[in-house]
Design a protein around this motif. Structure first.
Motif, PDB file in Angstrom:
ATOM      1  N   ILE A 136      48.654  35.275  41.573  1.00  0.00           N
ATOM      2  CA  ILE A 136      49.978  35.059  42.154  1.00  0.00           C
ATOM      3  C   ILE A 136      51.038  35.139  41.062  1.00  0.00           C
ATOM      4  N   MET A 137      50.753  34.504  39.929  1.00  0.00           N
ATOM      5  CA  MET A 137      51.724  34.434  38.829  1.00  0.00           C
ATOM      6  C   MET A 137      51.968  35.796  38.197  1.00  0.00           C
ATOM      7  N   LYS A 138      50.908  36.574  37.977  1.00  0.00           N
ATOM      8  CA  LYS A 138      51.093  37.846  37.275  1.00  0.00           C
ATOM      9  C   LYS A 138      51.804  38.882  38.145  1.00  0.00           C
ATOM     10  N   ASN A 139      51.772  38.680  39.463  1.00  0.00           N
ATOM     11  CA  ASN A 139      52.516  39.581  40.341  1.00  0.00           C
ATOM     12  C   ASN A 139      54.022  39.400  40.192  1.00  0.00           C
ATOM     13  N   ASN A 140      54.408  38.241  39.667  1.00  0.00           N
ATOM     14  CA  ASN A 140      55.839  37.945  39.490  1.00  0.00           C
ATOM     15  C   ASN A 140      56.257  37.875  38.029  1.00  0.00           C
ATOM     16  N   ASP A 141      55.305  38.016  37.121  1.00  0.00           N
ATOM     17  CA  ASP A 141      55.607  37.881  35.685  1.00  0.00           C
ATOM     18  C   ASP A 141      54.811  38.935  34.917  1.00  0.00           C
ATOM     19  N   ALA A 142      55.489  39.998  34.487  1.00  0.00           N
ATOM     20  CA  ALA A 142      54.810  41.109  33.810  1.00  0.00           C
ATOM     21  C   ALA A 142      54.165  40.677  32.502  1.00  0.00           C
ATOM     22  N   VAL A 156      52.392  38.097  31.917  1.00  0.00           N
ATOM     23  CA  VAL A 156      51.033  37.610  32.166  1.00  0.00           C
ATOM     24  C   VAL A 156      50.063  38.784  32.183  1.00  0.00           C
ATOM     25  N   ASP A 157      50.453  39.848  32.856  1.00  0.00           N
ATOM     26  CA  ASP A 157      49.606  41.040  32.929  1.00  0.00           C
ATOM     27  C   ASP A 157      49.394  41.628  31.533  1.00  0.00           C
ATOM     28  N   GLN A 158      50.428  41.582  30.722  1.00  0.00           N
ATOM     29  CA  GLN A 158      50.315  42.103  29.355  1.00  0.00           C
ATOM     30  C   GLN A 158      49.360  41.255  28.518  1.00  0.00           C
ATOM     31  N   GLU A 159      49.448  39.938  28.659  1.00  0.00           N
ATOM     32  CA  GLU A 159      48.570  39.049  27.898  1.00  0.00           C
ATOM     33  C   GLU A 159      47.109  39.217  28.319  1.00  0.00           C
ATOM     34  N   VAL A 160      46.906  39.348  29.628  1.00  0.00           N
ATOM     35  CA  VAL A 160      45.546  39.578  30.115  1.00  0.00           C
ATOM     36  C   VAL A 160      45.030  40.917  29.603  1.00  0.00           C
ATOM     37  N   GLY A 161      45.883  41.939  29.632  1.00  0.00           N
ATOM     38  CA  GLY A 161      45.498  43.258  29.144  1.00  0.00           C
ATOM     39  C   GLY A 161      45.092  43.237  27.683  1.00  0.00           C
ATOM     40  N   ASP A 162      45.798  42.437  26.884  1.00  0.00           N
ATOM     41  CA  ASP A 162      45.470  42.330  25.458  1.00  0.00           C
ATOM     42  C   ASP A 162      44.099  41.676  25.270  1.00  0.00           C
ATOM     43  N   LEU A 163      43.822  40.649  26.073  1.00  0.00           N
ATOM     44  CA  LEU A 163      42.508  39.998  25.992  1.00  0.00           C
ATOM     45  C   LEU A 163      41.385  40.975  26.357  1.00  0.00           C
ATOM     46  N   VAL A 164      41.598  41.754  27.424  1.00  0.00           N
ATOM     47  CA  VAL A 164      40.585  42.709  27.867  1.00  0.00           C
ATOM     48  C   VAL A 164      40.356  43.774  26.797  1.00  0.00           C
ATOM     49  N   ARG A 165      41.442  44.254  26.193  1.00  0.00           N
ATOM     50  CA  ARG A 165      41.317  45.274  25.136  1.00  0.00           C
ATOM     51  C   ARG A 165      40.496  44.741  23.973  1.00  0.00           C
ATOM     52  N   ARG A 166      40.777  43.507  23.562  1.00  0.00           N
ATOM     53  CA  ARG A 166      40.039  42.919  22.440  1.00  0.00           C
ATOM     54  C   ARG A 166      38.558  42.718  22.799  1.00  0.00           C
ATOM     55  N   SER A 167      38.293  42.376  24.071  1.00  0.00           N
ATOM     56  CA  SER A 167      36.891  42.210  24.483  1.00  0.00           C
ATOM     57  C   SER A 167      36.173  43.553  24.414  1.00  0.00           C
ATOM     58  N   GLU A 168      36.867  44.635  24.776  1.00  0.00           N
ATOM     59  CA  GLU A 168      36.254  45.965  24.763  1.00  0.00           C
ATOM     60  C   GLU A 168      36.000  46.457  23.339  1.00  0.00           C
ATOM     61  N   GLU A 169      36.670  45.858  22.396  1.00  0.00           N
ATOM     62  CA  GLU A 169      36.452  46.185  20.988  1.00  0.00           C
ATOM     63  C   GLU A 169      35.377  45.300  20.366  1.00  0.00           C
ATOM     64  N   GLY A 170      34.809  44.401  21.192  1.00  0.00           N
ATOM     65  CA  GLY A 170      33.735  43.530  20.711  1.00  0.00           C
ATOM     66  C   GLY A 170      34.217  42.303  19.976  1.00  0.00           C
ATOM     67  N   ASP A 171      35.467  41.890  20.218  1.00  0.00           N
ATOM     68  CA  ASP A 171      36.033  40.707  19.563  1.00  0.00           C
ATOM     69  C   ASP A 171      35.211  39.478  19.970  1.00  0.00           C
ATOM     70  N   SER A 172      34.500  38.897  19.030  1.00  0.00           N
ATOM     71  CA  SER A 172      33.577  37.789  19.333  1.00  0.00           C
ATOM     72  C   SER A 172      34.314  36.550  19.832  1.00  0.00           C
ATOM     73  N   GLU A 173      35.517  36.296  19.303  1.00  0.00           N
ATOM     74  CA  GLU A 173      36.278  35.125  19.735  1.00  0.00           C
ATOM     75  C   GLU A 173      36.678  35.243  21.201  1.00  0.00           C
ATOM     76  N   VAL A 174      37.145  36.415  21.597  1.00  0.00           N
ATOM     77  CA  VAL A 174      37.544  36.629  22.989  1.00  0.00           C
ATOM     78  C   VAL A 174      36.328  36.614  23.903  1.00  0.00           C
ATOM     79  N   LEU A 175      35.254  37.235  23.482  1.00  0.00           N
ATOM     80  CA  LEU A 175      34.052  37.259  24.301  1.00  0.00           C
ATOM     81  C   LEU A 175      33.502  35.852  24.535  1.00  0.00           C
ATOM     82  N   GLU A 176      33.587  35.000  23.525  1.00  0.00           N
ATOM     83  CA  GLU A 176      33.141  33.625  23.671  1.00  0.00           C
ATOM     84  C   GLU A 176      34.066  32.866  24.628  1.00  0.00           C
ATOM     85  N   LYS A 177      35.370  33.162  24.552  1.00  0.00           N
ATOM     86  CA  LYS A 177      36.338  32.552  25.459  1.00  0.00           C
ATOM     87  C   LYS A 177      36.057  32.978  26.894  1.00  0.00           C
TER      88      LYS A 177
END
Length: 603
Positions: free
Chosen positions: A223-229, A231-252
């Motif tokens: 609901i929040m990210k539909n009204n706040d771009a 949020v979508d950017q922050e989530v996108g950054d987390l996903v990108r880091r996970s795809e790069e094998g970032d161990s801290e993000v993957l553990e999170k």
């Protein structure tokens, strides 16, 4: 009737040779008759017309006449075949009643193998469910798990070594949204966001269950990210880091999804569903498999590079059309996509098995095709895929994100309550409440599960409570009652001081016992004879609904036998009737276990 087909094959082969038809693939055409009132096996004669220079009906009549002549000269053949006929261009063959009963003397506790030939075992890996761990199972999601688990069970029943696999999406956007929400939203914010969107945020009966609790965070973040771009950017950054094998993000991510996954598995365990292995998507990024796959894809003839530096395979001319001909597997920044990791995962799975089966929703057809083409391009094998259509609500598709769902936990509770009402009405004077609760749980979960299994995977259907919880004929409770009825016969025989196993194991087949057999006995033997054949077909074609329908036929046939053939009459036990009842009981039990139905001994 595989056993009958194999037993008469050499006779038909000789007859075909005499008619000049032996070069045609008639063995592949000989199969179960569609019109069961005409025979057990049928051979369509239409493909023979051109070679024989005769009409299909004339060919069928000639085949029937030749087979009947052989039966008059061969007592073994006349025992196997009860009757032969021709109709509408088909040769129809019915098995002899006594012949169908011959294996009864060879039981020794084996209630399946005696009805089929030797069968080689396979190492089978079945990947199913693999749902994003972002919320509880709803009925739509559960179709994958129920179909997959039934395939696992049926493969094991047929003698295969099976591994049930769950592919954990531990680095995708859905998990990223959940992880962001848990880290950034307070319980008060979650409640406010859900209420602002018009959703009921009252106290749930499942508030202590982690998947139900955390899905609120996931829905609030959407609901929040539909009204706040941002949020979508922050989530996108987390996903990108996970795809790069970032161990801290993957553990999170793991800390966020594991409680949800645990809650999902708790629901599935109530349906008798479990897994042998859980494989995280990130494994193939961390171990270098994904990078290696991308390097190999870049060497194929289909490889191309887009203006933004992204890499793709050009699939035009490979059965893919429209805007989907370019299969992107690497972003311009060098990171992989989900499908790329799926390719690496499939190559790894093929190191674990001889046969690989995936259970996927119909919305994955395009991606599955693209992945298969990519696998072939790098010299890998492709999997078998069972696609299923979605279960819908009367007003549309279910969605965890929108909160438009029927949760399995709620469905199972309602099923249990309705089953308990039925048990109380029938057995309240005979059973303690604990026993009634046990029966109602088994009946409720089995009814829900069978309601999904009995429909062909490719057929969608609209979820309706009355259908899901039906306890009438054609349901799991009907099958369960037939099994319980057979168990009651065992108890009655034992109450006479007679050991059932000793009678069953000492039975000697006599052809005269089956002369003028009542219809109920003959039809039951026919269904028993087909049991392993239908099981094998269900496993080979990955179509569990075929076996579900056959188990219903077995329950129906047993009730007809129960009506026509008394096991105990005036204190005496009919040995042959007891043997057939025991075979039926054990096949009903085995069949129930194969479908995930609980075979109660008392109802």
């Amino acid at each position: 009737m595989n056993r009958l087909a194999e037993s008469i094959a050499h006779h038909l082969d000789e007859i075909m040779g005499e008619m000049g038809l032996s070069s045609l693939p008639w063995r592949k055409m000989l199969g179960p008759a569609r019109e069961t009132d005409q025979g057990d096996l049928a051979l369509p004669c239409f493909p023979f017309a051109k070679v024989a220079g005769k009409s299909p009906d004339d060919i069928a009549k000639a085949l029937a006449s030749s087979l009947e002549n052989r039966m008059s000269e061969n007592t073994e053949l006349s025992s196997m075949v009860g009757s032969v006929s021709s109709s509408g261009g088909y040769l129809n063959i019915r098995a002899g009643t006594s012949w169908m009963a011959e294996p009864l003397t060879e039981l020794n506790g084996d209630y399946i193998s005696i009805f089929r030939g030797a069968k080689a075992s396979q190492d089978v890996l079945i990947e199913h469910t693999s749902a994003n761990p972002n919320g509880p199972f709803h009925v739509g999601r559960a179709r994958n798990a129920i179909l997959g688990d039934t395939l696992v069970r049926l493969n094991r029943l047929s003698g295969n070594n099976v591994r049930a696999e769950y592919y954990v999406d531990d680095m995708g956007k859905q998990v990223g949204i959940l992880a962001w929400a848990i880290e950034n939203l307070s319980p008060e914010q979650v409640s406010e966001l859900l209420e602002s969107d018009g959703r009921d945020d009252g106290v749930s009966v499942w508030s202590e269950k982690s998947d139900h609790e955390l899905v609120r965070w996931y829905q609030a973040a959407n609901i929040m990210k539909n009204n706040d771009a941002s949020v979508d950017q922050e989530v996108g950054d987390l996903v990108r880091r996970s795809e790069e094998g970032d161990s801290e993000v993957l553990e999170k991510f793991k800390s966020a999804y594991q409680p949800v996954l645990d809650g999902m598995l708790e629901t599935l365990s109530r349906l008798g569903i479990s897994y042998d292995t859980f494989t995280p998507e990130s494994q193939f990024v961390i171990d270098g498999s994904v990078s290696e796959v991308m390097n190999r894809l870049a060497e194929t003839e289909m490889h191309g590079v887009a203006e933004n530096g992204a890499h793709y395979l050009e699939l035009e001319g490979k059965g893919i059309s429209g805007k989907s001909t370019k299969f992107f597997y690497q972003r311009g920044d060098g990171s992989s996509l989900y499908a790329t990791r799926d390719i690496a995962y499939h190559e790894w799975k093929w190191t674990q098995c001889d046969r690989l089966v995936n259970v996927l929703g119909e919305d994955h057809k395009l991606q599955s095709k693209q992945v298969s083409i990519a696998l072939e391009s790098v010299g890998s094998k492709t999997p078998e895929v069972v696609f299923y259509s979605f279960i819908k609500l009367p007003d549309g598709k279910m969605s965890t994100r929108r909160g438009n769902v029927v949760y399995m936990d709620d469905l199972l509770e309602v099923a249990k309550e309705l089953a308990l009402d039925a048990v109380k009405e029938i057995r309240s004077d005979e059973l303690e409440i604990d026993e009634m609760m046990k029966i109602s749980e088994a009946v409720g979960t089995s009814a829900v599960r069978f309601n999904i299994i009995k429909v062909a995977p490719e057929k969608g259907f609209i979820f309706r409570w009355d259908d899901a919880l039906s306890f009438e004929a054609g349901s799991a409770p009907f099958i369960m009652y037939s099994h319980a009825r057979a168990c009651s016969i065992v108890r009655k025989v034992e109450s006479l001081g007679i050991e059932v196993d000793s009678i069953v194991n000492s039975y000697e087949h006599k052809a005269e016992d089956f002369a003028n057999s009542p219809k109920g006995l003959v039809e039951l033997l026919r269904v028993i004879e087909n049991f392993s054949g239908v099981l094998d077909k269900s496993v080979e074609e990955s179509r569990p609904h075929l076996f579900a329908k056959h188990l219903l036929s077995l329950a129906n046939a047993y009730n007809g036998f129960y009506r026509d053939c008394h096991v105990i009459s005036e204190g005496d036990v009919n040995q042959m009737h007891l043997v057939i009842s025991e075979i039926s009981r054990n096949l009903l039990r085995i069949g129930c276990e194969g479908l995930g139905i609980i075979p109660l001994e008392m109802m």
